[in-house]
Design a protein around this motif. Sequence first.
Motif, mmCIF file in Angstrom:
data_model
loop_
_atom_site.group_PDB
_atom_site.id
_atom_site.type_symbol
_atom_site.label_atom_id
_atom_site.label_comp_id
_atom_site.label_asym_id
_atom_site.label_seq_id
_atom_site.Cartn_x
_atom_site.Cartn_y
_atom_site.Cartn_z
ATOM 1 N N UNK A 161 0.842 -1.191 0.000
ATOM 2 C CA UNK A 161 0.000 0.000 0.000
ATOM 3 C C UNK A 161 0.881 1.246 0.000
ATOM 4 N N UNK A 162 1.417 1.555 -1.131
ATOM 5 C CA UNK A 162 2.440 2.590 -1.235
ATOM 6 C C UNK A 162 1.976 3.979 -0.808
ATOM 7 N N UNK A 163 0.789 4.395 -1.196
ATOM 8 C CA UNK A 163 0.363 5.760 -0.913
ATOM 9 C C UNK A 163 -0.518 5.905 0.304
ATOM 10 N N UNK A 164 -0.640 4.865 1.120
ATOM 11 C CA UNK A 164 -1.550 4.904 2.272
ATOM 12 C C UNK A 164 -1.072 5.914 3.313
ATOM 13 N N UNK A 165 -2.022 6.625 3.901
ATOM 14 C CA UNK A 165 -1.704 7.641 4.894
ATOM 15 C C UNK A 165 -0.975 7.045 6.091
ATOM 16 N N UNK A 166 -1.421 5.879 6.576
ATOM 17 C CA UNK A 166 -0.780 5.274 7.741
ATOM 18 C C UNK A 166 0.689 4.971 7.450
ATOM 19 N N UNK A 167 0.991 4.541 6.216
ATOM 20 C CA UNK A 167 2.383 4.264 5.844
ATOM 21 C C UNK A 167 3.225 5.526 5.831
ATOM 22 N N UNK A 168 2.651 6.617 5.345
ATOM 23 C CA UNK A 168 3.364 7.902 5.342
ATOM 24 C C UNK A 168 3.655 8.375 6.761
ATOM 25 N N UNK A 169 2.704 8.135 7.663
ATOM 26 C CA UNK A 169 2.901 8.517 9.065
ATOM 27 C C UNK A 169 4.044 7.698 9.675
ATOM 28 N N UNK A 170 4.055 6.390 9.410
ATOM 29 C CA UNK A 170 5.127 5.526 9.934
ATOM 30 C C UNK A 170 6.482 5.973 9.387
ATOM 31 N N UNK A 171 6.550 6.255 8.084
ATOM 32 C CA UNK A 171 7.800 6.689 7.449
ATOM 33 C C UNK A 171 8.296 7.982 8.087
ATOM 34 N N UNK A 172 7.399 8.945 8.277
ATOM 35 C CA UNK A 172 7.789 10.233 8.841
ATOM 36 C C UNK A 172 8.158 10.133 10.317
ATOM 37 N N UNK A 173 7.341 9.426 11.079
ATOM 38 C CA UNK A 173 7.564 9.358 12.525
ATOM 39 C C UNK A 173 8.828 8.592 12.889
ATOM 40 N N UNK A 174 9.080 7.471 12.200
ATOM 41 C CA UNK A 174 10.197 6.613 12.581
ATOM 42 C C UNK A 174 11.374 6.698 11.619
ATOM 43 N N UNK A 175 11.332 7.652 10.714
ATOM 44 C CA UNK A 175 12.430 7.902 9.772
ATOM 45 C C UNK A 175 12.850 6.620 9.040
#
Length: 186
Positions: free
Chosen positions: A80-94
């Motif tokens: 799920x490349x564009x999913x919001x939850x994935x973007x949050x995980x990427x941003x929060x945990x670098x």
Amino acid sequence: MASIPTYFISIFKIPASVANKVEKLQRDFLWGDGRNKRKIHYVKWSDVCKKKAIGGLGIGCILDKNKGILAKWVWRFGTERGALWGKVIVAKYRINGNQLLWFGSLSPTDSFFVKAVNNLWKEGSISAVLIEEGFGVVIGKEDRADFWNDIKWNSRSLKAAFPRVFALAAKKNGPTLEFGRWIDAK
């Protein structure tokens, strides 16, 4: 009976002692055991936990369900490349958002969820081996599979299967998209 703990085991790694207590509650409910009275159990708990298709009730083992549901988060991260939850995980945990799989770095401030998902990947663990064998890479135009590490040949990464070629390669990492060009097959 089995769905009550599902929400919690989808976010947290359940300790074995808690899993045993939950399974005891399930057993007591099924067999009608009470605090002071224990009834005869005509069927083994392991038989009750089997799939319905092979004669069980389909309850399953809570620890196995926990690992499976946490592993699904890793799978969803890769698909799920564009999913919001994935973007949050990427941003929060670098975490590198272009990775196929989720290999976050652990720190003492990470949430229980991130620690639980990362613990699935401990080297040599049964869950890491099963997840690794269960994932398949499909190459496409917007592929983010790492060429040398994610693409497999005889169950081994290209890097491990062809170490001499890897040593000679000018480009040692990157998605498959950067290792050639896409030609549409008709």
